[in-house]
Design an enzyme around this catalytic site. Sequence first.
Site, PDB file in Angstrom:
ATOM      1  N   ASP A  22     -42.050 -12.914  17.970  1.00 45.81           N
ATOM      2  CA  ASP A  22     -41.905 -11.549  18.499  1.00 45.81           C
ATOM      3  C   ASP A  22     -43.252 -10.841  18.606  1.00 45.81           C
ATOM      4  OD1 ASP A  22     -39.013 -11.769  18.263  1.00 45.81           O
ATOM      5  OD2 ASP A  22     -39.372 -11.631  16.118  1.00 45.81           O
TER       6      ASP A  22
ATOM      7  N   SER B 145     -47.133  -6.560  18.968  1.00 45.47           N
ATOM      8  CA  SER B 145     -45.936  -6.703  18.145  1.00 45.47           C
ATOM      9  C   SER B 145     -44.791  -6.133  18.962  1.00 45.47           C
ATOM     10  CB  SER B 145     -46.093  -5.932  16.840  1.00 45.47           C
ATOM     11  OG  SER B 145     -44.859  -5.882  16.186  1.00 45.47           O
ATOM     12  N   ARG B 146     -43.821  -6.985  19.290  1.00 43.35           N
ATOM     13  CA  ARG B 146     -42.818  -6.553  20.269  1.00 43.35           C
ATOM     14  C   ARG B 146     -41.659  -5.779  19.679  1.00 43.35           C
ATOM     15  NH1 ARG B 146     -43.787 -11.905  21.917  1.00 43.35           N
ATOM     16  NH2 ARG B 146     -45.503 -11.870  23.392  1.00 43.35           N
ATOM     17  N   VAL B 147     -41.409  -5.890  18.391  1.00 42.45           N
ATOM     18  CA  VAL B 147     -40.266  -5.158  17.838  1.00 42.45           C
ATOM     19  C   VAL B 147     -40.630  -4.256  16.672  1.00 42.45           C
ATOM     20  CG1 VAL B 147     -38.515  -6.797  18.571  1.00 42.45           C
ATOM     21  CG2 VAL B 147     -39.624  -7.120  16.389  1.00 42.45           C
TER      22      VAL B 147
END
Length: 584
Positions: free
Chosen positions: A421, A446-448
């Site tokens: 992620d 950081s995607r989440v």
Amino acid sequence: MSKNLKATLRYAATAPSGEQIEKIKSVLCGKFGVSASDIEVEIREDSSIGGGFIVSCGNFEYDWSDAGRAKQLRSELINTRSDDTDPGRIISMFSQKVEDFDTSVGNREVGFVDWVGDGIANVTGIEHAFYGEIIEFEDGTRGMAQDIREDHIGCILFGNDAGIRQGTRAVRTYKEAGIPVGEAFIGRVVDALGMPLDGLGDIKESGYRSVEGRAPGIIERQSVNEPLQTGILSIDTMFPIGRGQRELIIGDRQTGKTSIALDTIINQKGKDVICIYVAIGQKASTVAKLVQTLKKTGAMDYTIVVSSTAADMAPLQYIAPYSGTALAEYFMLQGKAVLVVYDDLSKHAVAYRAISLLLERPPGREAYPGDVFYLHSRLLERSSKLSSELGGGSITALPIIETQAGDVSSYIPTNVISITDGQIFLESDLFFEGMRPAVNVGLSVSRVGSAAQTKAMKKAAGSIRVDLAQYREMAVFTQFSSDLDETTKNQLRHGNVLMELLKQPLEHPLSMHQQVIILVAAGSGRLDMVPVPKVRECKEKLLKFFESEHADICGELERSGEMSDQLKRRILDAVDSFMEDEKE
Ligand code: ATP
Ligand code: MG
């Protein structure tokens, strides 16, 4: 059906009577669906079996021998190891076991080793083994069925292959490969099979988990909503990690990858997170040093180290991350938060490539087998945040990948980037410039995690990422020009100070409120006038000043996780008074 089925009967002391032979024949008839007249039984004496007899027919073996029964009873007793230490009760428990012991006929499928070497054994004769089943060899070595072919199965060995030769018997165990798990593992250093390596004695397990567990489904999960603080300013502000997230740490050799993971583990002290560090193909001395640091900082109290060093055979290196995850799942299912570090998955892929080539699977790109993506996807899919109904436990994964000369577009790095992620990209150039941790702001993401960032942190971080990106660009452009206008000079000065603030020594994690205070002070430009070589010292002093004079602000930030405009004002006022003091 073939005529003349051949069976061998081995006996120890007394040869079986005619009536017994007839009985055995009728059992074999039932099993193989032939008539009694088609079976030929060869009778042989074999003193090694102790007493009774063993019948082998085709791939099956029926064990009525004393040696076989003793072995069965032994494994029964081992399985009922209990915490009870009262000798009376132990004796009664054992005698109960012995009474209940069902002297069932050991009906086993056996095969023979056809080829062995480099931790791999090919076995012919076993026709029904399943993928991941434990296969036991005559000398007690265990292996796992890894490659199932029409005419043979390929086993990876979990022990020394010195005792295995062509023709060695191999027996199915009908058990899936797994490792012991339990609370007692916390604070211990174990190998890929869960056996202690730290010389602190046996580990009492509370259960047994298959190494290849099933990843939780969509319904069983919830989205990431709680932060996992690394204590590293540049990561927590710009690339925050949430519990249940998978964040890749990627970079060339010696760029501080392990250090980031280690500092994150150290920062989990008192945060109720169980940490598991899985070393794959690392030098034993590196692992020893790491364990030393964990002990020194008190982090070993909540950490398990699963170690498979470069000296271990490829099968052990291959299985280690799955074993670590099995341990992590045990805690996650109890509703606990777990952090797993896989150091590193490049070496894991290399170990798997070695195994695959030895198993004669067709090599693909960079000689990796075709399923090398699945190798890591099935591992990292097991990290998740469980739904509240299932206890809300989580596994956060920090896989590490080593690149060659910063090439993130080669095979294994791109695979793992697409599975995770987000990634924290560490750069050699930055590292050697003294920018440590050497996080490349442009290539990291950081995607989440930002969903899990505290409100205070989100507000304080503000535009730092954009500011830094602008600064980097500006710094390159203005490298050779001497005549700069005032705005550009200010921007460069601000950027220089920010970069200096993001430098952080090892084993010095910052708590959330400390990070917020630094960010608010820096964001307001109040630190821009500090000469660059003095920034670090100034930061230390500022934090000390807050700790002693404004403990209420620190407390409020930690308690509420929020920063109202009024609180921000108070922080800024405090910074102003600190700067006044500094001037004098
Ligand atoms: P390898 O590729 O060998 O696994 P790595 O990328 O894991 O290396 P580390 O072992 O973490 O890198 O760090 C390499 C060296 O850099 C170590 O000597 C470590 O002490 C130093 N180092 C890492 N981070 C920092 C830091 N923030 N400040 C100072 N020194 C650091
Ligand atoms: Mg390392």
